[in-house]
Write an enzyme that holds these catalytic residues in place. Sequence first.
Site, PDB file in Angstrom:
ATOM      1  N   SER A  69       0.858  -1.195   0.000  1.00 53.73           N
ATOM      2  CA  SER A  69       0.000   0.000   0.000  1.00 53.73           C
ATOM      3  C   SER A  69       0.890   1.239   0.000  1.00 53.73           C
ATOM      4  CB  SER A  69      -0.873  -0.006   1.264  1.00 53.73           C
ATOM      5  OG  SER A  69      -1.502   1.249   1.446  1.00 53.73           O
ATOM      6  N   TYR A 128      -3.699  -0.850   9.953  1.00 54.01           N
ATOM      7  CA  TYR A 128      -3.478  -1.005   8.505  1.00 54.01           C
ATOM      8  C   TYR A 128      -2.069  -0.508   8.146  1.00 54.01           C
ATOM      9  CZ  TYR A 128      -4.529  -0.870   3.477  1.00 54.01           C
ATOM     10  OH  TYR A 128      -4.515  -1.074   2.109  1.00 54.01           O
TER      11      TYR A 128
HETATM   12  P1  NAP Z   1     -11.658  -5.195  -1.339  1.00 53.19           P
HETATM   13  O1  NAP Z   1     -12.502  -5.032  -2.548  1.00 53.19           O
HETATM   14  O2  NAP Z   1     -12.178  -4.887   0.002  1.00 53.19           O
HETATM   15  O3  NAP Z   1     -11.004  -6.632  -1.388  1.00 53.19           O
HETATM   16  C1  NAP Z   1     -10.368  -7.235  -0.284  1.00 53.19           C
HETATM   17  C2  NAP Z   1     -10.294  -8.719  -0.517  1.00 53.19           C
HETATM   18  O4  NAP Z   1      -9.744  -9.375   0.646  1.00 53.19           O
HETATM   19  C3  NAP Z   1     -11.702  -9.307  -0.716  1.00 53.19           C
HETATM   20  O5  NAP Z   1     -11.637 -10.375  -1.633  1.00 53.19           O
HETATM   21  C4  NAP Z   1     -12.001  -9.821   0.668  1.00 53.19           C
HETATM   22  O6  NAP Z   1     -13.009 -10.814   0.714  1.00 53.19           O
HETATM   23  C5  NAP Z   1     -10.656 -10.391   1.038  1.00 53.19           C
HETATM   24  N1  NAP Z   1     -10.613 -10.707   2.458  1.00 53.19           N
HETATM   25  C6  NAP Z   1     -10.883  -9.889   3.490  1.00 53.19           C
HETATM   26  N2  NAP Z   1     -10.845 -10.577   4.643  1.00 53.19           N
HETATM   27  C7  NAP Z   1     -10.542 -11.856   4.317  1.00 53.19           C
HETATM   28  C8  NAP Z   1     -10.398 -13.051   5.056  1.00 53.19           C
HETATM   29  N3  NAP Z   1     -10.578 -13.085   6.391  1.00 53.19           N
HETATM   30  N4  NAP Z   1     -10.099 -14.206   4.400  1.00 53.19           N
HETATM   31  C9  NAP Z   1      -9.948 -14.208   3.058  1.00 53.19           C
HETATM   32  N5  NAP Z   1     -10.108 -13.108   2.291  1.00 53.19           N
HETATM   33  C10 NAP Z   1     -10.398 -11.955   2.926  1.00 53.19           C
HETATM   34  O7  NAP Z   1     -10.426  -4.182  -1.484  1.00 53.19           O
HETATM   35  P2  NAP Z   1      -9.208  -4.110  -2.524  1.00 53.19           P
HETATM   36  O8  NAP Z   1      -8.913  -2.685  -2.649  1.00 53.19           O
HETATM   37  O9  NAP Z   1      -9.459  -4.918  -3.736  1.00 53.19           O
HETATM   38  O10 NAP Z   1      -8.049  -4.759  -1.646  1.00 53.19           O
HETATM   39  C11 NAP Z   1      -7.157  -5.731  -2.122  1.00 53.19           C
HETATM   40  C12 NAP Z   1      -5.790  -5.480  -1.520  1.00 53.19           C
HETATM   41  O11 NAP Z   1      -5.306  -4.231  -2.013  1.00 53.19           O
HETATM   42  C13 NAP Z   1      -5.782  -5.372  -0.006  1.00 53.19           C
HETATM   43  O12 NAP Z   1      -4.628  -6.001   0.514  1.00 53.19           O
HETATM   44  C14 NAP Z   1      -5.717  -3.879   0.221  1.00 53.19           C
HETATM   45  O13 NAP Z   1      -5.155  -3.548   1.459  1.00 53.19           O
HETATM   46  C15 NAP Z   1      -4.837  -3.466  -0.928  1.00 53.19           C
HETATM   47  N6  NAP Z   1      -4.858  -2.057  -1.273  1.00 53.19           N
HETATM   48  C16 NAP Z   1      -5.995  -1.452  -1.763  1.00 53.19           C
HETATM   49  C17 NAP Z   1      -5.950  -0.107  -2.087  1.00 53.19           C
HETATM   50  C18 NAP Z   1      -7.130   0.627  -2.645  1.00 53.19           C
HETATM   51  O14 NAP Z   1      -7.047   1.836  -2.852  1.00 53.19           O
HETATM   52  N7  NAP Z   1      -8.237  -0.010  -2.922  1.00 53.19           N
HETATM   53  C19 NAP Z   1      -4.778   0.626  -1.924  1.00 53.19           C
HETATM   54  C20 NAP Z   1      -3.670  -0.006  -1.422  1.00 53.19           C
HETATM   55  C21 NAP Z   1      -3.708  -1.344  -1.116  1.00 53.19           C
HETATM   56  P3  NAP Z   1     -14.559 -10.338   0.984  1.00 53.19           P
HETATM   57  O15 NAP Z   1     -15.026  -9.710  -0.291  1.00 53.19           O
HETATM   58  O16 NAP Z   1     -15.230 -11.631   1.299  1.00 53.19           O
HETATM   59  O17 NAP Z   1     -14.532  -9.379   2.117  1.00 53.19           O
END
Ligand code: NAP
Length: 242
Positions: A134, A147
């Site tokens: 991130s 986080y």
């Molecule tokens: P998201 O749409 O909230 O996706 C998060 C994913 O992690 C979902 O598939 C979620 O499953 C899964 N997850 C959460 N808890 C879990 C658990 N206990 N066991 C297995 N899977 C679990 O958000 P995203 O933005 O795509 O996030 C993906 C990654 O990118 C994360 O590591 C996040 O920190 C990182 N990231 C995102 C951003 C951003 O701006 N969006 C920026 C920097 C980093 P569910 O759908 O079932 O909850």
Amino acid sequence: MSAFSLDGKTALVTGANTGIGQAIAVAMGRAGAHVICAGRSSCAETVGLIASAEELALDFADPMAGTGIFTDRTVDILVNNAGIIRRDDSTDFSEDDWDAVMDVNLKALFFTSQAFAKAALAAGREGRIVNIASLLSFQGGIRVPSYTASKHGVAGLTKILANEWAARGIGVNAIAPGYIETNNTEALRADPERNKAILDRIPAGRWGQADDIAETAVFLSAPASKYIHGAVLNVDGGWLAR
Ligand code: NAP
């Protein structure tokens, strides 16, 4: 074969049901990989978007849940994408919100990577790990202490695992996404002031899309990146350059 092809490889993506994980799984499939779409929610939609894919139930409510998944399947590429965020002032932040985030974002990522590397090393197979870090692997953020701690930890683990495993055939790198339109950032986009402040600072002038991250994950899994080890590559529309 193209240096960007994943033909003949099997990739496992955690949190592949939605957002960045779904986009990565689809891009891996497009690049020729068989994709194991792992998640606590059904990954049926993602599987349906990929020529060769299967679903794996994987819930990091138990952060050790990934330790057994490489014993009965061969995996060449592991993408540690699953992650959660909890928001509160640091003065009020609860132990529950601390533990929940550290368990999924950091502990599960480490022990899943360990199990992947053990299986690959025992089989004499090469492997690639792509961790999703991130901007908060570099910056402090606001109201997200667990986080930020977890994502700084992801950057650190990416480097130590690269140090230990690079010469043994396992490449470990990370992507630091900027502000991407997914569930994770819904609260920020819903707050007009925060939304404007964020947009004003992004040189590219727009929020990122999950697909902006996906092709970088393919690159870090493909032969084209074979001499890249321990990198935390920011894909952020220029945010960190500002
Ligand atoms: P998201 O749409 O909230 O996706 C998060 C994913 O992690 C979902 O598939 C979620 O499953 C899964 N997850 C959460 N808890 C879990 C658990 N206990 N066991 C297995 N899977 C679990 O958000 P995203 O933005 O795509 O996030 C993906 C990654 O990118 C994360 O590591 C996040 O920190 C990182 N990231 C995102 C951003 C951003 O701006 N969006 C920026 C920097 C980093 P569910 O759908 O079932 O909850």
